[in-house]
Scaffold this active site. Structure first.
Site, short mmCIF file in Angstrom:
data_model
loop_
_atom_site.label_atom_id
_atom_site.label_comp_id
_atom_site.label_asym_id
_atom_site.label_seq_id
_atom_site.Cartn_x
_atom_site.Cartn_y
_atom_site.Cartn_z
N GLY A 39 0.85 -1.19 0.00
CA GLY A 39 0.00 0.00 0.00
C GLY A 39 0.89 1.23 0.00
N LYS A 93 1.22 -11.03 -2.93
CA LYS A 93 2.24 -10.07 -2.47
C LYS A 93 3.55 -10.75 -2.09
CE LYS A 93 -1.19 -6.70 -0.88
NZ LYS A 93 -1.86 -6.07 0.28
#
Length: 377
Positions: free
Chosen positions: A97, A169
């Site tokens: 993020g 991820k």
């Protein structure tokens, strides 16, 4: 900071924004962007691959850099395509993020060999586990609140709560660490659906917290391993204190030792922060960024990248008395026994050992409702 003025010239969206103050910026055709020689960088935040992949590929083939927050797009193919067309393909927002992880890995830690990664990389599940712990809340109620706040998808929250988001991820981080493409399909992945309030309380008794951990081990014998799974994390570990929507990634370098990246992993502004930083890098560095930001293609291996190491294991079982567990599961101690359930902490076992214990308990008429490793301190 980009060294030149930067303006948004187009926004590609098939929906009608004729009433928007920025209506003049909207277009419904990718060709508008591809035919404009003034466009140098394209930002992709569509998500998925059905539309995003062909659009990104066309942009890179036209020599335009692409910045994305879409973890499904990231791989050796598009990195090589960008380099071949003198463009940049950047994806800082796809993992942490707003928390910088990708850029520090390939720039600041370039002198290091990364041998292991441990991370909390999904803000939604971390928020839910925090709610469950602080407010004595069950999984379903915590999920409902996460959905109301926009952290989890309303229709299908599976990407978050079943670990698929974290899996993609850690595949990116593992690829960057080992230098070749790691496929998410080869990474064993479990989410947090089976975690109960009883497990949260048991973890507290063990001076630990439960966290959804995405991890990578280089493996001394060439047996690379990676995974996503809920784990017991000792309160002495830095990751245990990471709460709410925050992310944290702990890496071990051969020169620097342990380094931690910490920050918000969910939300519009944190993601935008990382995307805009990538736009600046694309304009300043261009294709030169791929001197260090790259990994090689690789054949997809068969099977899973399983962990063969030994850990303490937390088992919650039903249908079997706690008194029987030492003889069935080996050395350890009972954590609790209540309402037909018992929890037992095995001192040391491999995944294969736990699979064998699970079979023994089923033969006795019981069931292993949850099995969790304890993360090494």
């Amino acid at each position: 900071r980009a060294g030149e003025p930067v303006e948004v010239k187009y926004i590609l969206d098939v929906r009608d924004f004729s009433g928007s103050p920025d209506a003049a910026l909207f277009t419904k055709s990718i060709d508008t962007i591809l035919n404009d020689p003034e466009i140098k960088v394209v930002v992709e935040t569509i998500g998925g691959t059905k539309f995003a992949y062909p659009y990104v590929r066309q942009c890179l083939e036209s020599g335009r850099s692409v910045c994305t927050s879409n973890k499904e797009m990231v791989g050796a193919e598009l990195l090589a395509l960008a380099k071949a067309h003198n463009a940049a393909f950047l994806f800082e927002a796809s993992v942490g993020g707003g928390t910088p992880i990708i850029t520090p890995m390939h720039q600041c830690l370039a002198a290091n060999h990364i041998s292991s990664i441990r991370g909390i990389v999904n803000g939604t599940t971390n928020f839910m586990l925090t709610k469950m712990k602080r407010e004595n809340m069950g999984f379903d109620e915590a999920l409902k609140i996460a959905q109301q706040l926009g952290y989890a998808e309303t229709k299908d929250p599976g990407d978050d709560v079943d670990g698929r988001d974290a899996c993609r991820k850690i595949a990116i981080l593992a690829s960057l660490a080992c230098g070749h493409h790691v496929y998410p399909d080869n990474i064993p992945t479990r989410g947090i659906r089976d975690i109960t309030v009883a497990d949260i309380k048991a973890a507290e008794k063990l001076d630990s917290a439960i966290k959804l951990i995405a991890w990578y081990n280089e493996g001394g014998d060439g047996q690379m391993a990676a995974g996503v799974e809920p784990m017991l994390v000792s309160n002495s570990n830095q990751l245990a204190g990471v709460d709410d929507v925050f992310n944290a990634v702990l890496m071990k370098g051969d020169m620097l030792g342990d380094v931690v990246f910490y920050g918000k992993g969910a939300g519009k502004l944190p993601t935008a922060s990382a995307v805009v930083a990538d736009v600046i890098d694309a304009l300043k560095e261009g294709v030169k960024v791929h001197d260090s930001l790259f990994w090689k293609p690789a054949e997809k291996p068969e099977g899973l990248l399983e962990d063969r190491n030994t850990y303490p294991w937390y088992l919650r079982v039903t249908g079997v008395a706690a008194a029987l567990l030492p003889s069935v599961a080996g050395a350890g101690h009972v954590v609790f026994e209540d309402n037909g359930e018992a929890a037992y902490l095995v001192d040391a076992a491999t995944s294969a050992d736990i699979a064998a214990v699970t079979e023994k308990i089923e033969v006795l008429g019981g069931k292993v409702a949850l099995a969790m490793k304890k993360l090494e301190d």
